[in-house]
Design a protein around this motif. Sequence first.
Motif, PDB file in Angstrom:
ATOM      1  N   LYS A  22     146.797  75.679   5.816  1.00 24.35           N
ATOM      2  CA  LYS A  22     146.271  75.253   4.515  1.00 24.35           C
ATOM      3  C   LYS A  22     146.077  76.484   3.643  1.00 24.35           C
ATOM      4  CE  LYS A  22     143.698  73.014   1.300  1.00 24.35           C
ATOM      5  NZ  LYS A  22     142.334  72.607   1.204  1.00 24.35           N
ATOM      6  N   PHE A  23     146.730  76.490   2.488  1.00 29.19           N
ATOM      7  CA  PHE A  23     146.486  77.531   1.493  1.00 29.19           C
ATOM      8  C   PHE A  23     145.296  77.034   0.669  1.00 29.19           C
ATOM      9  CE2 PHE A  23     151.238  79.028   0.822  1.00 29.19           C
ATOM     10  CZ  PHE A  23     151.376  79.218   2.185  1.00 29.19           C
ATOM     11  N   GLY A  24     144.136  77.619   0.866  1.00 26.98           N
ATOM     12  CA  GLY A  24     142.959  77.157   0.130  1.00 26.98           C
ATOM     13  C   GLY A  24     143.124  77.358  -1.371  1.00 26.98           C
ATOM     14  N   GLY A  25     142.670  76.387  -2.134  1.00 24.86           N
ATOM     15  CA  GLY A  25     142.708  76.513  -3.588  1.00 24.86           C
ATOM     16  C   GLY A  25     141.915  77.731  -4.052  1.00 24.86           C
ATOM     17  N   LYS A  31     139.411  79.916  -9.078  1.00 27.31           N
ATOM     18  CA  LYS A  31     138.804  78.629  -9.432  1.00 27.31           C
ATOM     19  C   LYS A  31     137.922  78.699 -10.679  1.00 27.31           C
ATOM     20  CE  LYS A  31     138.552  75.451  -5.503  1.00 27.31           C
ATOM     21  NZ  LYS A  31     137.761  74.917  -4.398  1.00 27.31           N
ATOM     22  N   GLY A  66     142.746  74.076  -6.349  1.00 24.31           N
ATOM     23  CA  GLY A  66     142.074  75.202  -6.989  1.00 24.31           C
ATOM     24  C   GLY A  66     141.891  74.976  -8.475  1.00 24.31           C
ATOM     25  N   HIS A  70     141.611  70.534 -10.467  1.00 22.51           N
ATOM     26  CA  HIS A  70     140.177  70.203 -10.362  1.00 22.51           C
ATOM     27  C   HIS A  70     139.540  70.072 -11.745  1.00 22.51           C
ATOM     28  CE1 HIS A  70     139.184  70.156  -6.063  1.00 22.51           C
ATOM     29  NE2 HIS A  70     140.142  71.056  -5.918  1.00 22.51           N
ATOM     30  N   TYR A 202     130.247  80.290   7.219  1.00 27.72           N
ATOM     31  CA  TYR A 202     128.968  81.004   7.382  1.00 27.72           C
ATOM     32  C   TYR A 202     127.860  79.980   7.633  1.00 27.72           C
ATOM     33  CZ  TYR A 202     131.192  85.259   5.611  1.00 27.72           C
ATOM     34  OH  TYR A 202     132.000  86.355   5.458  1.00 27.72           O
ATOM     35  N   LYS A 204     125.192  79.810   6.066  1.00 31.77           N
ATOM     36  CA  LYS A 204     124.761  79.387   4.734  1.00 31.77           C
ATOM     37  C   LYS A 204     125.732  79.994   3.721  1.00 31.77           C
ATOM     38  CE  LYS A 204     121.077  82.861   4.770  1.00 31.77           C
ATOM     39  NZ  LYS A 204     119.669  83.112   4.657  1.00 31.77           N
ATOM     40  N   PRO A 205     125.729  79.568   2.449  1.00 33.39           N
ATOM     41  CA  PRO A 205     126.713  80.094   1.507  1.00 33.39           C
ATOM     42  C   PRO A 205     126.772  81.617   1.565  1.00 33.39           C
ATOM     43  CG  PRO A 205     125.493  78.318   0.494  1.00 33.39           C
ATOM     44  CD  PRO A 205     124.844  78.559   1.825  1.00 33.39           C
ATOM     45  N   PRO A 206     127.996  82.178   1.672  1.00 36.42           N
ATOM     46  CA  PRO A 206     128.133  83.622   1.900  1.00 36.42           C
ATOM     47  C   PRO A 206     127.546  84.505   0.811  1.00 36.42           C
ATOM     48  CG  PRO A 206     130.288  82.576   1.589  1.00 36.42           C
ATOM     49  CD  PRO A 206     129.291  81.489   1.679  1.00 36.42           C
ATOM     50  N   ILE A 229     124.414  74.220   9.439  1.00 36.51           N
ATOM     51  CA  ILE A 229     125.236  74.984   8.494  1.00 36.51           C
ATOM     52  C   ILE A 229     124.947  74.431   7.104  1.00 36.51           C
ATOM     53  CG2 ILE A 229     127.601  75.527   7.745  1.00 36.51           C
ATOM     54  CD1 ILE A 229     128.454  75.101  10.687  1.00 36.51           C
ATOM     55  N   THR A 231     125.888  74.571   2.943  1.00 37.91           N
ATOM     56  CA  THR A 231     127.043  74.937   2.116  1.00 37.91           C
ATOM     57  C   THR A 231     126.729  74.720   0.634  1.00 37.91           C
ATOM     58  OG1 THR A 231     127.942  72.701   2.209  1.00 37.91           O
ATOM     59  CG2 THR A 231     128.673  74.219   3.917  1.00 37.91           C
ATOM     60  N   ASP A 237     134.699  71.760  -8.465  1.00 35.51           N
ATOM     61  CA  ASP A 237     135.333  71.146  -7.299  1.00 35.51           C
ATOM     62  C   ASP A 237     135.010  69.659  -7.234  1.00 35.51           C
ATOM     63  OD1 ASP A 237     136.038  70.441  -4.601  1.00 35.51           O
ATOM     64  OD2 ASP A 237     136.056  72.573  -4.163  1.00 35.51           O
ATOM     65  N   GLY A 241     134.353  70.711  -1.524  1.00 40.14           N
ATOM     66  CA  GLY A 241     134.269  72.120  -1.153  1.00 40.14           C
ATOM     67  C   GLY A 241     134.379  72.360   0.341  1.00 40.14           C
ATOM     68  N   LYS A 245     135.953  70.705   4.302  1.00 38.72           N
ATOM     69  CA  LYS A 245     136.762  71.467   5.259  1.00 38.72           C
ATOM     70  C   LYS A 245     136.124  71.428   6.641  1.00 38.72           C
ATOM     71  CE  LYS A 245     138.102  74.347   2.551  1.00 38.72           C
ATOM     72  NZ  LYS A 245     138.744  73.211   1.955  1.00 38.72           N
TER      73      LYS A 245
HETATM   74  N1  LIG Z   1     128.560  77.921   4.494  1.00 27.89           N
HETATM   75  C1  LIG Z   1     129.664  78.347   3.873  1.00 27.89           C
HETATM   76  N2  LIG Z   1     130.641  78.975   4.572  1.00 27.89           N
HETATM   77  C2  LIG Z   1     131.783  79.409   3.971  1.00 27.89           C
HETATM   78  N3  LIG Z   1     132.030  79.258   2.647  1.00 27.89           N
HETATM   79  C3  LIG Z   1     131.104  78.631   1.903  1.00 27.89           C
HETATM   80  C4  LIG Z   1     129.887  78.145   2.478  1.00 27.89           C
HETATM   81  N4  LIG Z   1     129.160  77.569   1.489  1.00 27.89           N
HETATM   82  C5  LIG Z   1     129.873  77.705   0.365  1.00 27.89           C
HETATM   83  N5  LIG Z   1     131.040  78.344   0.596  1.00 27.89           N
HETATM   84  C6  LIG Z   1     132.062  78.646  -0.420  1.00 27.89           C
HETATM   85  O1  LIG Z   1     133.176  77.805  -0.167  1.00 27.89           O
HETATM   86  C7  LIG Z   1     134.304  78.405  -0.754  1.00 27.89           C
HETATM   87  C8  LIG Z   1     135.536  77.962  -0.008  1.00 27.89           C
HETATM   88  O2  LIG Z   1     135.590  76.556  -0.029  1.00 27.89           O
HETATM   89  P1  LIG Z   1     136.661  75.793  -0.884  1.00 27.89           P
HETATM   90  O3  LIG Z   1     136.471  74.341  -0.685  1.00 27.89           O
HETATM   91  O4  LIG Z   1     136.668  76.312  -2.282  1.00 27.89           O
HETATM   92  O5  LIG Z   1     137.948  76.258  -0.111  1.00 27.89           O
HETATM   93  P2  LIG Z   1     139.467  76.072  -0.373  1.00 27.89           P
HETATM   94  O6  LIG Z   1     140.078  75.473   0.843  1.00 27.89           O
HETATM   95  O7  LIG Z   1     139.971  77.406  -0.749  1.00 27.89           O
HETATM   96  O8  LIG Z   1     139.559  75.105  -1.637  1.00 27.89           O
HETATM   97  P3  LIG Z   1     140.451  73.835  -1.962  1.00 27.89           P
HETATM   98  O9  LIG Z   1     139.745  72.639  -1.410  1.00 27.89           O
HETATM   99  O10 LIG Z   1     140.558  73.847  -3.440  1.00 27.89           O
HETATM  100  O11 LIG Z   1     141.775  74.043  -1.298  1.00 27.89           O
HETATM  101  C9  LIG Z   1     134.089  79.891  -0.677  1.00 27.89           C
HETATM  102  O12 LIG Z   1     134.410  80.486  -1.911  1.00 27.89           O
HETATM  103  C10 LIG Z   1     132.601  80.056  -0.356  1.00 27.89           C
HETATM  104  O13 LIG Z   1     131.928  80.872  -1.262  1.00 27.89           O
END
Ligand SMILES: Nc1ncnc2c1ncn2[C@@H]1O[C@H](COP(=O)(O)OP(=O)(O)OP(=O)(O)O)[C@@H](O)[C@H]1O
Length: 319
Positions: A22-25, A31, A66, A70, A202, A204-206, A229, A231, A237, A241, A245
């Motif tokens: 998966k290439f994350g957005g 974003k 991305g 969105h 992580y 919690k949010p990084p 965990i 987030t 989005d 988010g 995932k």
């Molecule tokens: N607990 C967490 N662990 C990891 N990332 C987190 C957490 N909470 C929030 N985030 C945020 O989630 C973002 C990544 O999630 P996101 O859904 O944007 O991923 P993506 O797969 O790249 O996106 P898309 O769904 O558009 O493909 C990161 O930028 C990060 O800051």
Amino acid sequence: MMNKTSQSKKPARPQTVDIIIKFGGSAITDKTCFETLRPAQLAAAVDCVRLCVENGLSCIVVHGAGSFGHHQARKFQINTGFVTTHTKEERQNKILGYSLTRQSVTKLDQLVINRLIEGGVPAIQCSPGSSWELDKRQPVKWPKELVAGFLLQGLVPVFHGDCCLDAALGCCILSGDTVIKSLCGFFDVKRVVFLTDVDGIYDKPPDQPGAKLMKTISVGHDGSLKHAISTSQSKNDVTGGIMLKLSTAVDIVVQTKGSCVVHVCSVESPAASRVCLESGQHKSGDFTTVYLENHEVNGTASPNSILNDEVLPNGINTE
Ligand SMILES: Nc1ncnc2c1ncn2[C@@H]1O[C@H](COP(=O)(O)OP(=O)(O)OP(=O)(O)O)[C@@H](O)[C@H]1O
Ligand SMILES: C=C(C)CCOP(=O)(O)O
């Protein structure tokens, strides 16, 4: 042209797919800006796929939307469907938004496919919006045999998050993460690698002080997690988010009874290509591995470090 496996609706033995990447957005686009590609990060993701293909792995690519899609999906509230439109004008507006959202995501898709082909990857477009049927945002029908046929020919199917027609809602947003779950339900997928903009999941949010990278996440057979965990998600989005995932990763390892391992890794990490290429689980590295507790992967017992389910950035074990 299609062989016996690809003709039958439910093959006795599902066709093996070595890897879904998966290439994350968040990784391949910025974003925070409208329709903005991150070319270096896309090149790094393409490189991972190229290495897999060169090493003879059967591979599927799924990319997020991305900053393409969105924004439009949020503005026109595509995910709530037509049921929230009451007047003719509201409906026409939503239909225009649907068209604009698809235009945007397919624009990104074209860029991704061009880069893959330039990198020597025989990519083939498989846009869900033109063939997948959904009901209450869940896929109910998609051209499985066609995808199986592409894979048998050595092509690399490319899917993406998209807007789709929905039997209950009229239309909705289908996340690339949900596409991956459907693919894992049909094919025998060995591993899924989410390439994103952070090192992994992580606790919690990084961007919050003290956030710790979870190197491993052990999932109970009932889908439970040992560690809490928390987030957050970007305001643009529309698909949930990192939470989506994580729940996709959990569902995949449970639904495949642990035969599929999920990794979440930064697209910019030197570990990304290793995570994509190596089978089995990885003891160390700055990324996250999500696996089914007490499960043997590829005939080898899970390493102790994984069974201990450590949470460790900087070597801190919170157990
Ligand atoms: N607990 C967490 N662990 C990891 N990332 C987190 C957490 N909470 C929030 N985030 C945020 O989630 C973002 C990544 O999630 P996101 O859904 O944007 O991923 P993506 O797969 O790249 O996106 P898309 O769904 O558009 O493909 C990161 O930028 C990060 O800051
Ligand atoms: C916003 C649209 C159209 C698709 C979202 O897909 P995702 O980025 O994979 O969640």
